[in-house]
Design an enzyme around this catalytic site. Structure first.
Site, short mmCIF file in Angstrom:
data_model
loop_
_atom_site.label_atom_id
_atom_site.label_comp_id
_atom_site.label_asym_id
_atom_site.label_seq_id
_atom_site.Cartn_x
_atom_site.Cartn_y
_atom_site.Cartn_z
N GLN A 276 51.52 -22.06 42.54
CA GLN A 276 50.46 -22.33 43.51
C GLN A 276 49.56 -23.46 43.03
OE1 GLN A 276 47.59 -19.13 43.78
NE2 GLN A 276 47.02 -19.64 45.86
N GLY A 277 49.42 -24.51 43.83
CA GLY A 277 48.55 -25.63 43.49
C GLY A 277 47.27 -25.60 44.31
N TYR A 278 46.31 -24.81 43.89
CA TYR A 278 45.04 -24.68 44.61
C TYR A 278 43.88 -25.21 43.76
CZ TYR A 278 46.41 -21.88 48.74
OH TYR A 278 46.92 -21.45 49.94
N SER A 279 43.50 -24.49 42.71
CA SER A 279 42.30 -24.83 41.93
C SER A 279 42.44 -26.18 41.24
CB SER A 279 42.03 -23.74 40.89
OG SER A 279 41.73 -22.51 41.49
N SER B 225 49.36 -20.86 37.61
CA SER B 225 50.13 -19.79 36.96
C SER B 225 51.63 -20.04 37.07
CB SER B 225 49.80 -18.44 37.62
OG SER B 225 48.43 -18.15 37.50
N GLU C 130 47.90 -13.02 48.89
CA GLU C 130 47.74 -12.89 47.45
C GLU C 130 46.85 -11.71 47.09
OE1 GLU C 130 46.19 -15.51 43.59
OE2 GLU C 130 45.68 -16.16 45.62
N SER D 258 37.02 -15.23 42.43
CA SER D 258 36.07 -14.47 41.62
C SER D 258 35.50 -13.29 42.40
CB SER D 258 34.93 -15.38 41.16
OG SER D 258 34.11 -15.74 42.25
N ASN D 259 34.95 -12.32 41.65
CA ASN D 259 34.33 -11.16 42.30
C ASN D 259 33.21 -11.58 43.24
OD1 ASN D 259 36.04 -9.42 41.03
ND2 ASN D 259 34.46 -8.30 39.91
N GLU D 260 32.46 -12.64 42.86
CA GLU D 260 31.36 -13.10 43.71
C GLU D 260 31.89 -13.61 45.05
OE1 GLU D 260 30.12 -12.80 39.62
OE2 GLU D 260 31.81 -13.86 40.52
#
Length: 358
Positions: free
Chosen positions: A98-101, A133, A216, A341-343
């Site tokens: 996956q190419g996201y971040s 990943s 996901e 993230s959780n936020e």
């Protein structure tokens, strides 16, 4: 669990199990037969997963191709894209990443700067991704790229697929405190993506990207079977340590964690049964958030049960199982960040599930 592809190794038994399941469409049983599946209904699929879990049978193949890209292509891909990519995923022939971040675009993903220039029959891709990943084992990548730098940031993004096996792609694994890592930084230097592998329309990739994130975060294989009770932890070892420990306060914490996990599993299962499609909507953020919280707590309990044997390194008198549990505990610190993230999850829950104002 084997992920398939050309760069990961399998034992002869793993390959035989994969090939036999793929021949019957059982690697992706809820997909149509023309895409490599068995054409199971949702109820049939859930029953199969439950039976496999109860019998202790491992899934024949795993990876982002099955859990993330496949369901997204089924919804947004062209028929030609589905027929070209999905059967190879079902047979375990291609490993996807996956190419996201990006280094400057994590929680604010829409600020990404990786560019893809339209050259008619192909795109030329330049930029960098991070926390990719499994990129060092991947054959292909599904990637978010900016195709219109002048448009508002959510409107100039496209979703494209391209091969990792080309001169314009460089991958560097990132070593973490746990001693190993599935994460990589990935560089694109005039990498080539065919125009035929643009998913949906140019500059409309944000909608596709958000849908994939729901796949996901849902972890549908886990949801449908009522949760994976063994994710990231050696349960037999934990139960043995529990039996050996006489601390009542610690016992209470363990029992609470197990009860909370079972409650989440049941809620996951109910969500799948109530969903109209194959993926629940924004409620998946609840499972991502709470699952991360429970997983981190369970790792802490694991360490508490081990005592000083849970804080070892290779130079001391520690067994391979103890060292492995230490590394799992360290790696588990990323649970509340990876995959959103959780936020971010709490914001989604507030806006999309509870309907609270911005």
């Amino acid at each position: 669990m084997p992920g398939g592809g050309t760069k990961s190794s399998m034992t002869d038994d793993q390959r035989l199990w994969l090939d036999r399941c793929a021949a019957e469409g059982l690697t992706v049983p809820n997909w149509e037969t023309k895409y490599g599946g068995a054409g199971f209904s949702k109820d049939q699929w859930v029953i199969m997963l439950e039976e496999m879990r109860d019998l202790g049978i491992r899934s024949p193949v795993a990876g982002m191709g099955i859990s993330m890209l496949g369901p997204t292509l089924l919804e947004f891909g062209t028929e030609e894209q589905k027929l070209r990519h999905l059967p190879r995923v079902a047979r375990g022939e291609v490993w996807w990443c996956q190419g996201y971040s990006e280094p400057g675009s994590g929680s604010d993903l829409a600020s990404l700067q990786t560019r893809a220039e339209n050259q008619g029959d192909h795109y030329v891709v330049n930029g960098q991704k991070i926390w990719t990943s499994g990129a060092n084992f991947a054959d292909w990548i599904f990637c978010l790229v900016r195709t219109n730098p002048d448009a508002p940031k959510h409107e100039g993004i496209s979703f494209i697929l391209f091969s990792m096996n080309q001169p314009g792609v460089t991958v560097r694994p990132i070593r973490l405190i746990s001693g190993a890592s599935p994460f990589c930084e990935t560089f694109f230097d005039n990498a080539i993506a065919d125009r035929d592998d643009l998913v949906s329309n140019e500059n409309e990739g944000w909608t596709v990207a958000k849908r994939l994130l729901q796949h996901e975060r849902s972890g549908m294989l886990s949801l449908a079977s009522g949760g994976n009770r063994e994710a990231g932890i050696d349960l037999p070892r934990l139960e043995s340590l529990y039996a050996e420990n006489s601390n009542p306060a610690l016992h209470q914490r363990i029992l609470k964690n197990l009860i909370d996990t079972e409650c989440m599993n049941l809620t996951q299962r109910r969500t799948v049964e109530e969903s109209e499609g194959n993926t629940p909507g924004p409620a998946t953020s609840i499972f991502k958030y709470y699952g991360a919280t429970l997983g981190k707590e369970r790792s802490e309990l694991q360490m508490a049960l081990l005592g000083t044997q849970g804080l070892g390194n290779e130079s001391g008198p520690y067994s391979s199982a103890e060292l492995g549990m230490t590394r799992t505990w360290l790696a588990g610190k990323a649970r509340s960040i990876a995959g959103g993230s959780n936020e971010v999850q709490l914001n989604i829950i507030a806006k999309r599930v509870l309907g609270l104002p911005d």
